[in-house]
Design a protein around this motif. Structure first.
Motif, PDB file in Angstrom:
ATOM      1  N   LEU A  12       0.835  -1.194   0.000  1.00  0.00           N
ATOM      2  CA  LEU A  12       0.000   0.000   0.000  1.00  0.00           C
ATOM      3  C   LEU A  12       0.871   1.246   0.000  1.00  0.00           C
ATOM      4  O   LEU A  12       1.908   1.303   0.635  1.00  0.00           O
ATOM      5  CB  LEU A  12      -0.905   0.010   1.235  1.00  0.00           C
ATOM      6  N   THR A  13       0.410   2.271  -0.681  1.00  0.00           N
ATOM      7  CA  THR A  13       1.133   3.532  -0.740  1.00  0.00           C
ATOM      8  C   THR A  13       1.094   4.212   0.619  1.00  0.00           C
ATOM      9  O   THR A  13       0.022   4.338   1.214  1.00  0.00           O
ATOM     10  CB  THR A  13       0.486   4.466  -1.777  1.00  0.00           C
ATOM     11  N   PRO A  14       2.222   4.658   1.160  1.00  0.00           N
ATOM     12  CA  PRO A  14       2.205   5.331   2.448  1.00  0.00           C
ATOM     13  C   PRO A  14       1.319   6.566   2.404  1.00  0.00           C
ATOM     14  O   PRO A  14       1.282   7.293   1.417  1.00  0.00           O
ATOM     15  CB  PRO A  14       3.684   5.703   2.673  1.00  0.00           C
ATOM     16  N   LEU A  15       0.603   6.777   3.504  1.00  0.00           N
ATOM     17  CA  LEU A  15      -0.283   7.924   3.613  1.00  0.00           C
ATOM     18  C   LEU A  15       0.399   9.031   4.402  1.00  0.00           C
ATOM     19  O   LEU A  15       1.450   8.837   4.988  1.00  0.00           O
ATOM     20  CB  LEU A  15      -1.568   7.508   4.334  1.00  0.00           C
ATOM     21  N   PRO A  16      -0.230  10.217   4.489  1.00  0.00           N
ATOM     22  CA  PRO A  16       0.325  11.278   5.313  1.00  0.00           C
ATOM     23  C   PRO A  16       0.399  10.842   6.770  1.00  0.00           C
ATOM     24  O   PRO A  16      -0.226   9.864   7.191  1.00  0.00           O
ATOM     25  CB  PRO A  16      -0.698  12.417   5.123  1.00  0.00           C
ATOM     26  N   HIS A  17       1.094  11.610   7.559  1.00  0.00           N
ATOM     27  CA  HIS A  17       1.349  11.287   8.954  1.00  0.00           C
ATOM     28  C   HIS A  17       0.062  10.947   9.675  1.00  0.00           C
ATOM     29  O   HIS A  17      -0.926  11.672   9.602  1.00  0.00           O
ATOM     30  CB  HIS A  17       2.030  12.482   9.626  1.00  0.00           C
ATOM     31  N   ARG A  18       0.058   9.822  10.419  1.00  0.00           N
ATOM     32  CA  ARG A  18      -1.162   9.326  11.063  1.00  0.00           C
ATOM     33  C   ARG A  18      -1.640  10.219  12.186  1.00  0.00           C
ATOM     34  O   ARG A  18      -2.808  10.177  12.545  1.00  0.00           O
ATOM     35  CB  ARG A  18      -0.899   7.936  11.653  1.00  0.00           C
ATOM     36  N   ALA A  96      -7.650  -0.260   7.979  1.00  0.00           N
ATOM     37  CA  ALA A  96      -8.801   0.580   7.632  1.00  0.00           C
ATOM     38  C   ALA A  96      -8.885   1.798   8.540  1.00  0.00           C
ATOM     39  O   ALA A  96      -9.147   2.919   8.081  1.00  0.00           O
ATOM     40  CB  ALA A  96     -10.090  -0.235   7.720  1.00  0.00           C
ATOM     41  N   ALA A  97      -8.666   1.595   9.832  1.00  0.00           N
ATOM     42  CA  ALA A  97      -8.729   2.713  10.772  1.00  0.00           C
ATOM     43  C   ALA A  97      -7.605   3.713  10.516  1.00  0.00           C
ATOM     44  O   ALA A  97      -7.819   4.935  10.525  1.00  0.00           O
ATOM     45  CB  ALA A  97      -8.653   2.188  12.203  1.00  0.00           C
ATOM     46  N   ALA A  98      -6.394   3.204  10.277  1.00  0.00           N
ATOM     47  CA  ALA A  98      -5.264   4.097  10.031  1.00  0.00           C
ATOM     48  C   ALA A  98      -5.442   4.872   8.737  1.00  0.00           C
ATOM     49  O   ALA A  98      -5.157   6.077   8.669  1.00  0.00           O
ATOM     50  CB  ALA A  98      -3.964   3.291  10.005  1.00  0.00           C
ATOM     51  N   ARG A  99      -5.899   4.216   7.691  1.00  0.00           N
ATOM     52  CA  ARG A  99      -6.120   4.901   6.427  1.00  0.00           C
ATOM     53  C   ARG A  99      -7.264   5.912   6.507  1.00  0.00           C
ATOM     54  O   ARG A  99      -7.328   6.846   5.723  1.00  0.00           O
ATOM     55  CB  ARG A  99      -6.358   3.883   5.315  1.00  0.00           C
ATOM     56  N   ALA A 100      -8.149   5.715   7.478  1.00  0.00           N
ATOM     57  CA  ALA A 100      -9.205   6.694   7.722  1.00  0.00           C
ATOM     58  C   ALA A 100      -8.705   7.888   8.533  1.00  0.00           C
ATOM     59  O   ALA A 100      -9.487   8.784   8.856  1.00  0.00           O
ATOM     60  CB  ALA A 100     -10.374   6.038   8.450  1.00  0.00           C
ATOM     61  N   ALA A 313     -15.176   6.701  13.511  1.00  0.00           N
ATOM     62  CA  ALA A 313     -16.142   7.803  13.532  1.00  0.00           C
ATOM     63  C   ALA A 313     -16.686   8.037  14.937  1.00  0.00           C
ATOM     64  O   ALA A 313     -16.868   9.186  15.371  1.00  0.00           O
ATOM     65  CB  ALA A 313     -17.277   7.510  12.554  1.00  0.00           C
ATOM     66  N   VAL A 314     -16.938   6.963  15.673  1.00  0.00           N
ATOM     67  CA  VAL A 314     -17.414   7.092  17.048  1.00  0.00           C
ATOM     68  C   VAL A 314     -16.356   7.762  17.913  1.00  0.00           C
ATOM     69  O   VAL A 314     -16.648   8.665  18.704  1.00  0.00           O
ATOM     70  CB  VAL A 314     -17.797   5.712  17.611  1.00  0.00           C
ATOM     71  N   LEU A 315     -15.104   7.341  17.770  1.00  0.00           N
ATOM     72  CA  LEU A 315     -14.031   7.939  18.560  1.00  0.00           C
ATOM     73  C   LEU A 315     -13.834   9.411  18.231  1.00  0.00           C
ATOM     74  O   LEU A 315     -13.393  10.190  19.082  1.00  0.00           O
ATOM     75  CB  LEU A 315     -12.733   7.164  18.333  1.00  0.00           C
ATOM     76  N   GLU A 316     -14.153   9.788  17.026  1.00  0.00           N
ATOM     77  CA  GLU A 316     -14.051  11.190  16.641  1.00  0.00           C
ATOM     78  C   GLU A 316     -15.226  12.018  17.137  1.00  0.00           C
ATOM     79  O   GLU A 316     -15.238  13.235  16.977  1.00  0.00           O
ATOM     80  CB  GLU A 316     -13.948  11.304  15.121  1.00  0.00           C
ATOM     81  N   GLY A 317     -16.218  11.376  17.736  1.00  0.00           N
ATOM     82  CA  GLY A 317     -17.349  12.100  18.282  1.00  0.00           C
ATOM     83  C   GLY A 317     -18.532  12.239  17.347  1.00  0.00           C
ATOM     84  O   GLY A 317     -19.455  13.004  17.630  1.00  0.00           O
ATOM     85  N   ALA A 348      -9.573  10.755   2.493  1.00  0.00           N
ATOM     86  CA  ALA A 348     -10.006  11.685   1.456  1.00  0.00           C
ATOM     87  C   ALA A 348     -11.028  11.041   0.518  1.00  0.00           C
ATOM     88  O   ALA A 348     -11.996  11.685   0.092  1.00  0.00           O
ATOM     89  CB  ALA A 348      -8.799  12.184   0.669  1.00  0.00           C
ATOM     90  N   GLU A 349     -10.835   9.758   0.198  1.00  0.00           N
ATOM     91  CA  GLU A 349     -11.775   9.068  -0.681  1.00  0.00           C
ATOM     92  C   GLU A 349     -13.138   8.926  -0.012  1.00  0.00           C
ATOM     93  O   GLU A 349     -14.186   9.105  -0.674  1.00  0.00           O
ATOM     94  CB  GLU A 349     -11.215   7.696  -1.045  1.00  0.00           C
ATOM     95  N   VAL A 350     -13.146   8.601   1.262  1.00  0.00           N
ATOM     96  CA  VAL A 350     -14.420   8.457   1.971  1.00  0.00           C
ATOM     97  C   VAL A 350     -15.156   9.794   2.019  1.00  0.00           C
ATOM     98  O   VAL A 350     -16.365   9.884   1.758  1.00  0.00           O
ATOM     99  CB  VAL A 350     -14.186   7.907   3.383  1.00  0.00           C
ATOM    100  N   GLU A 351     -14.433  10.843   2.352  1.00  0.00           N
ATOM    101  CA  GLU A 351     -15.074  12.154   2.455  1.00  0.00           C
ATOM    102  C   GLU A 351     -15.571  12.634   1.095  1.00  0.00           C
ATOM    103  O   GLU A 351     -16.626  13.280   1.005  1.00  0.00           O
ATOM    104  CB  GLU A 351     -14.099  13.155   3.071  1.00  0.00           C
TER     105      GLU A 351
END
Length: 357
Positions: A12-18, A96-100, A313-317, A348-351
């Motif tokens: 998988l392509t590395p994403l921006p800083h988690r 999935a959580a990290a990529r989100a 999403a729950v953890l984000e409130g 970004a894809e989900v949003e």
């Protein structure tokens, strides 16, 4: 579809800083409901970094064989290719959580000297998952044989490997659990490990999510009583309760039985029909329709994607309806791609998909 018979290795392509700041996101207070909004005003929102999601579970090398249909007894069919893809329910959910966009630790076991271990570690690290507490154990990595049929449906055979080897939770892992925002479990590792983790988390007020996928046996009562959210699909729900789940009213009745057994909330994944959340505490059920995919290529990992992104999403409130829609969007993207972990979408894809709804 690939036609080569040589195994294909996916990274998988590395994403921006988690640990980037999550705009308008903060953690719910310890012990608060996980199915309601915790949004507050700018004045009372915490500026502290979010407490991580700790995923404890399996990691597998998925051997994927695309076929037109399942063979009949005694029949031999040809597969167009064989591909080696990173997977396993725990690893999929951590990725999935990290990529989100959420800080995520994965606690799992890799087989020493297994050539697939480098592939699996690379895929998780490339997704932004923290592996500092993962372990190497004797023997091979877990392996899954996935028969991928045309139309995206799959049949899976699992060899537990390192996932089923002896587990020893270190003091550092126990400390990490005690400081987590939530713990996410599945059922492809020994049940005794899930019970130990869940009891540790519950004792210090850390919410516990359990994806019911994995072994088919009943869930131990001492584990059920620790769960903030239990997430089965309708087939798993029927196996757990012994009740039919062919119609929505049957699904509700079966989920209510799990609530009566001590689970705080039940989130049922209904595939192309969406999801159903029973929040418990006398709250009304919430029905979320699926976000239809333009084309279903591979359903492998879609349930893992849904459960993990709902937890994020729950953890984000986010309030429950918005959290369910966020997870539905992630799963919709997931089923349009091949492979379990390689199909997981970025934040970004989900949003972007949500913006189109």
């Amino acid at each position: 579809m690939r036609t080569s018979n040589r195994p294909q290795l996916y990274f998988l392509t590395p994403l921006p800083h988690r640990l980037r700041k999550l705009a308008a996101a903060h953690l719910p207070p310890r012990g608060a409901s996980l199915t309601t909004s915790h949004a507050g005003t700018a004045a009372n929102m915490s500026t502290a970094p979010p407490k991580p999601l700790v995923v404890i579970g399996s990691v597998n090398a998925d051997l994927v064989l695309p076929i037109d249909r399942l063979p009949k007894p005694g029949e031999t069919l040809a597969a167009a290719s064989i591909e080696t893809v990173p997977g396993g329910k725990g690893a999929n959910q951590a990725a999935a959580a990290a990529r989100a966009g959420y800080p995520t630790f994965f606690i799992g076991q890799f087989g020493k000297d297994d050539p697939n271990a480098a592939l699996l570690r690379g895929a998780l690290l490339g997704s932004g998952v923290d592996l500092s507490h993962a372990q190497d154990v004797d023997g091979p990595c877990g392996t899954a044989l996935i028969l991928l049929q045309s139309g995206g449906e799959n049949s899976i055979i699992i060899v537990g490997g390192a996932n089923q080897a002896t587990w020893n939770l270190s003091d550092n892992v126990k400390q990490l659990i005690s400081t987590a925002g939530a713990v996410l479990l599945q059922r492809e590792i020994p049940e005794s490990v899930n019970i130990e983790v869940a009891q540790l988390a519950k004792a210090v007020g850390v919410p516990v999510f359990l994806d019911a996928g994995g072994v088919e046996g009943p869930i131990a009562p001492e584990l059920l009583s620790c769960l903030s959210v239990l997430s089965p699909n309708e087939t798993e729900l029927s196996r757990l309760t012994g009740l039919p789940t062919d119609r929505e009213e049957q699904v509700r009745a079966a989920a209510e039985q799990l609530l009566a057994e001590g689970v705080k909330a039940v989130l049922v994944k209904l595939g192309s029909e969406g999801s159903l959340l029973l929040p418990g505490q006398g709250q009304p059920a919430i029905r979320q329709q699926a976000i239809k995919a333009q084309e279903v290529v591979d359903t492998t990992g879609a349930g893992d994607c849904f459960t993990a992104t709902y937890a994020v999403a729950v953890l984000e409130g986010q309030a429950a309806p918005q959290a369910l829609q966020f997870a539905a969007a992630a799963a919709s993207i997931c089923v349009q791609r091949k492979g379990a972990m390689p199909s997981l979408p970025s934040r970004a894809e989900v949003e972007a998909l949500l913006a189109q709804q």
